[in-house]
Structure formats: structure tokens, C-alpha cells
Write a protein that holds these residues in place. Structure first.
Motif, short mmCIF file in Angstrom:
data_model
loop_
_atom_site.label_atom_id
_atom_site.label_comp_id
_atom_site.label_asym_id
_atom_site.label_seq_id
_atom_site.Cartn_x
_atom_site.Cartn_y
_atom_site.Cartn_z
N SER A 1 -46.10 2.14 29.92
CA SER A 1 -45.43 1.08 29.39
C SER A 1 -44.22 1.70 28.39
O SER A 1 -44.46 2.43 27.61
CB SER A 1 -46.17 0.13 28.57
OG SER A 1 -45.48 -1.11 28.36
N TRP B 1 -48.99 1.37 19.67
CA TRP B 1 -47.44 1.33 19.33
C TRP B 1 -47.43 2.20 18.00
O TRP B 1 -46.42 2.74 17.75
CB TRP B 1 -47.29 -0.30 18.85
CG TRP B 1 -45.93 -0.36 18.55
CD1 TRP B 1 -44.72 -0.67 19.08
CD2 TRP B 1 -45.70 -0.34 17.17
NE1 TRP B 1 -43.85 -0.63 18.07
CE2 TRP B 1 -44.35 -0.55 16.65
CE3 TRP B 1 -46.37 -0.18 15.89
CZ2 TRP B 1 -43.45 -0.82 15.68
CZ3 TRP B 1 -45.38 -0.25 14.58
CH2 TRP B 1 -44.04 -0.45 14.47
N HIS C 1 -42.25 7.59 26.00
CA HIS C 1 -42.95 6.34 26.30
C HIS C 1 -44.62 6.75 26.33
O HIS C 1 -44.87 7.81 26.87
CB HIS C 1 -42.65 5.79 27.39
CG HIS C 1 -41.19 5.49 27.56
ND1 HIS C 1 -40.46 4.43 26.95
CD2 HIS C 1 -40.22 5.99 28.49
CE1 HIS C 1 -39.19 4.36 27.07
NE2 HIS C 1 -39.11 5.32 28.11
N PHE D 1 -42.73 -4.21 17.89
CA PHE D 1 -44.11 -4.49 18.33
C PHE D 1 -44.45 -5.42 19.25
O PHE D 1 -44.92 -5.38 20.30
CB PHE D 1 -45.08 -4.45 17.31
CG PHE D 1 -46.42 -4.82 17.50
CD1 PHE D 1 -47.25 -3.90 17.95
CD2 PHE D 1 -46.88 -5.92 17.36
CE1 PHE D 1 -48.53 -4.31 18.52
CE2 PHE D 1 -48.41 -6.23 17.62
CZ PHE D 1 -48.97 -5.27 18.19
N PHE E 1 -41.60 2.21 25.58
CA PHE E 1 -41.80 2.27 23.98
C PHE E 1 -40.60 1.22 23.59
O PHE E 1 -39.39 1.55 24.11
CB PHE E 1 -41.78 3.27 23.40
CG PHE E 1 -41.86 3.23 22.01
CD1 PHE E 1 -42.88 2.63 21.36
CD2 PHE E 1 -40.62 3.53 21.23
CE1 PHE E 1 -42.91 2.34 19.67
CE2 PHE E 1 -40.53 3.21 19.86
CZ PHE E 1 -41.44 2.74 19.18
N HIS E 2 -41.10 0.04 22.80
CA HIS E 2 -39.99 -0.65 22.01
C HIS E 2 -40.41 -0.45 20.66
O HIS E 2 -41.41 -0.65 20.21
CB HIS E 2 -40.03 -2.06 22.52
CG HIS E 2 -39.64 -2.25 23.98
ND1 HIS E 2 -38.33 -2.44 24.39
CD2 HIS E 2 -40.33 -2.16 25.07
CE1 HIS E 2 -38.19 -2.50 25.44
NE2 HIS E 2 -39.38 -2.46 26.30
N HIS F 1 -45.33 -6.29 27.30
CA HIS F 1 -45.07 -5.33 28.40
C HIS F 1 -46.42 -4.53 28.69
O HIS F 1 -46.86 -4.30 29.49
CB HIS F 1 -44.07 -4.39 28.12
CG HIS F 1 -42.69 -4.79 28.36
ND1 HIS F 1 -42.15 -4.97 29.71
CD2 HIS F 1 -41.77 -5.30 27.40
CE1 HIS F 1 -41.05 -5.53 29.42
NE2 HIS F 1 -40.74 -6.00 28.20
N ALA F 2 -47.11 -4.09 27.39
CA ALA F 2 -48.27 -3.27 27.75
C ALA F 2 -49.43 -4.18 28.13
O ALA F 2 -50.38 -3.55 28.88
CB ALA F 2 -48.73 -2.63 26.31
N THR G 1 -42.35 -6.97 21.65
CA THR G 1 -41.89 -6.65 22.81
C THR G 1 -42.69 -5.69 23.65
O THR G 1 -43.07 -5.80 24.77
CB THR G 1 -40.48 -6.06 22.64
OG1 THR G 1 -39.62 -7.01 22.19
CG2 THR G 1 -39.85 -5.74 24.17
N PHE G 2 -43.14 -4.64 22.94
CA PHE G 2 -43.88 -3.44 23.42
C PHE G 2 -45.11 -4.23 23.64
O PHE G 2 -45.95 -3.82 24.83
CB PHE G 2 -44.15 -2.21 22.46
CG PHE G 2 -45.29 -1.37 22.81
CD1 PHE G 2 -45.05 -0.38 23.64
CD2 PHE G 2 -46.65 -1.41 22.40
CE1 PHE G 2 -45.77 0.55 24.27
CE2 PHE G 2 -47.37 -0.69 22.73
CZ PHE G 2 -47.14 0.36 23.66
N HIS G 3 -46.01 -5.00 22.78
CA HIS G 3 -47.30 -5.38 23.18
C HIS G 3 -47.06 -6.51 24.68
O HIS G 3 -48.16 -6.65 25.43
CB HIS G 3 -47.62 -6.65 22.03
CG HIS G 3 -49.11 -6.90 22.08
ND1 HIS G 3 -49.44 -7.86 22.80
CD2 HIS G 3 -50.38 -6.46 21.49
CE1 HIS G 3 -50.74 -8.11 22.80
NE2 HIS G 3 -51.47 -7.32 21.96
N SER H 1 -44.48 5.10 17.66
CA SER H 1 -43.60 4.80 16.67
C SER H 1 -43.43 6.34 16.00
O SER H 1 -42.41 6.72 15.55
CB SER H 1 -43.96 3.68 15.74
OG SER H 1 -44.04 2.55 16.30
#
Length: 218
Positions: free
Chosen positions: A104, A57, A86, A110, A106-107, A116-117, A112-114, A61
């Protein structure tokens, strides 16, 4: 839907540099740095987040903050930038001693990204194919991890990779010294997309995220 934006060649300060390193002196370069992850490691010890996902992440970022690391080519080989890129990353299958390449979205958030990933890592940790996801988009950049060893230099030798403008990251094993924890990060860059100044700025901003991991608690 993700779009690309063509770069205005007439007003682009790096026009000559881009043309030189894309067509005349086709050139990529690699840099390996040791980043201090002491504060990041300490923060992750008391939180239920995966280190690998936190590292990804932070990298994504910084990459998405700068157009030079979101570059691609149009059909006519002109420079353009993706609106967003991404992370594509490796997941290791220890029983087969092979890895799969997955991705996965990218959001900026953090958590939300975590979510999904972590789902992707869990779903494909026993995968037996190299690229098991059927929907990998074109706007991905690569992150891989070599957690079994540390290193002071790492370089990818990519044959005929002169049109690949997105950066490639390789992460190594933590090293403890003098009460601090460091992690080697290798970055492969196409010189048509970014110069040493841009890569140094990326490294500095990544270090800032590692040194102040307050984003893990927000």
C-alpha cells in the motif's frame, strides 16, 4: 512518479563502508528488540484503527525519515536513494494457512494510509496467490507479522541477497509483563546501507512513536 537520487561518492562519509560491505565482505545483520507498545495498545483499544496498520505506518514513517533505509543500486551498482519507499506486507489466509504479499502506498497522513491499507487487507485476505497485486513497484520494503508467537531472536537467511539494500521487518506477538506490553521487532539490514548507529536510531524513533501515539488522534 518516484525517482532515485544518486549518492555523490566523492563526498559521502560512508563511501568506504559501502564499498567494503557491498563488494569485499558482503554482509547483512539482524537485530531483534522488544519495544514497549503499552501506550499504543491502549490508544488503539478506544479507536477504530487496525493495530497492524498502525504498526506499519509507524515503521514506514521512520524508514522514510532516513536516506540509509531508502537505499537502492543503480544499473552500475552505484548507491542511490529512493525519494519514498512503501511498505509491502503479508496478509494471512487462515483457511489455506498461506499468506499473500501485498503493498500500500505510504502517506505521511496516518488516516489516508490506514484507509488504503485497510482496503488492501480486506481485498486480499482470501487471496490464493503469493503476490496477487499486479502493480507492486520496485521501491517497497518488507514487513511481515508472526502474531502467533513471541520471540527473542529472528534472522532471515537470504541466499544471494547481497544487492537488497532495503530493510526487512518482522513483528511478533505481544508479551505482557509487569503491567507493560512489549512486542518483538526483528530488523534485517544490509551493512552496506546502514551501520549499528543508524539502526539504533531507527529503533529509538520507532519506540518514541509507540510511546506517544498522539498521531492516532490527529
Amino acid at each position: 512518479m518516484t525517482h532515485t537520487r544518486a549518492i555523490d561518492m566523492h563526498n559521502w562519509p560512508r563511501r568506504e563502508h559501502f564499498e567494503h560491505y557491498l563488494t569485499r565482505v558482503e554482509c547483512t545483520y539482524a537485530i531483534t528488540v522488544e519495544l514497549d507498545v503499552t501506550e499504543l495498545v491502549a490508544a488503539l483499544r478506544v479507536r477504530p484503527w487496525k493495530s497492524y496498520i498502525a504498526q506499519m505506518w509507524a515503521i514506514a514513517s521512520v524508514v522514510n525519515s532516513h536516506v540509509e533505509f531508502r537505499m537502492t543500486l543503480t544499473e552500475g551498482n552505484g548507491p542511490a536513494t529512493w525519494d519514498i519507499v512503501h511498505p509491502a506486507f503479508t496478509v494471512f489466509n487462515p483457511e489455506r494457512e498461506t499468506f499473500s504479499n501485498v503493498w500500500s502506498p505510504f502517506h505521511a497522513d496516518f488516516f489516508t494510509f490506514h484507509e488504503h491499507a485497510a482496503d488492501v487487507l480486506a481485498r486480499y485476505r482470501t487471496s490464493t496467490s503469493f503476490q496477487p497485486q499486479p502493480d507492486m513497484p520496485a521501491n517497497v520494503f518488507d514487513i511481515s507479522s508472526v502474531p502467533w508467537t513471541s520471540f527473542t531472536g529472528f534472522s532471515l537467511q537470504i541466499r544471494d541477497g547481497w544487492k537488497h539494500l532495503l530493510p526487512i521487518f518482522t513483528l511478533g506477538r505481544y508479551r505482557e509483563s509487569g503491567g507493560r506490553t512489549t512486542m518483538p521487532v526483528a530488523i534485517q539490514v544490509h551493512h552496506a546501507a546502514a551501520d549499528g548507529f543508524h539502526t539504533a536510531r531507527l529503533v529509538q524513533e520507532l519506540q518514541e512513536l509507540f510511546s506517544d501515539p498522539s498521531w492516532l488522534a490527529t
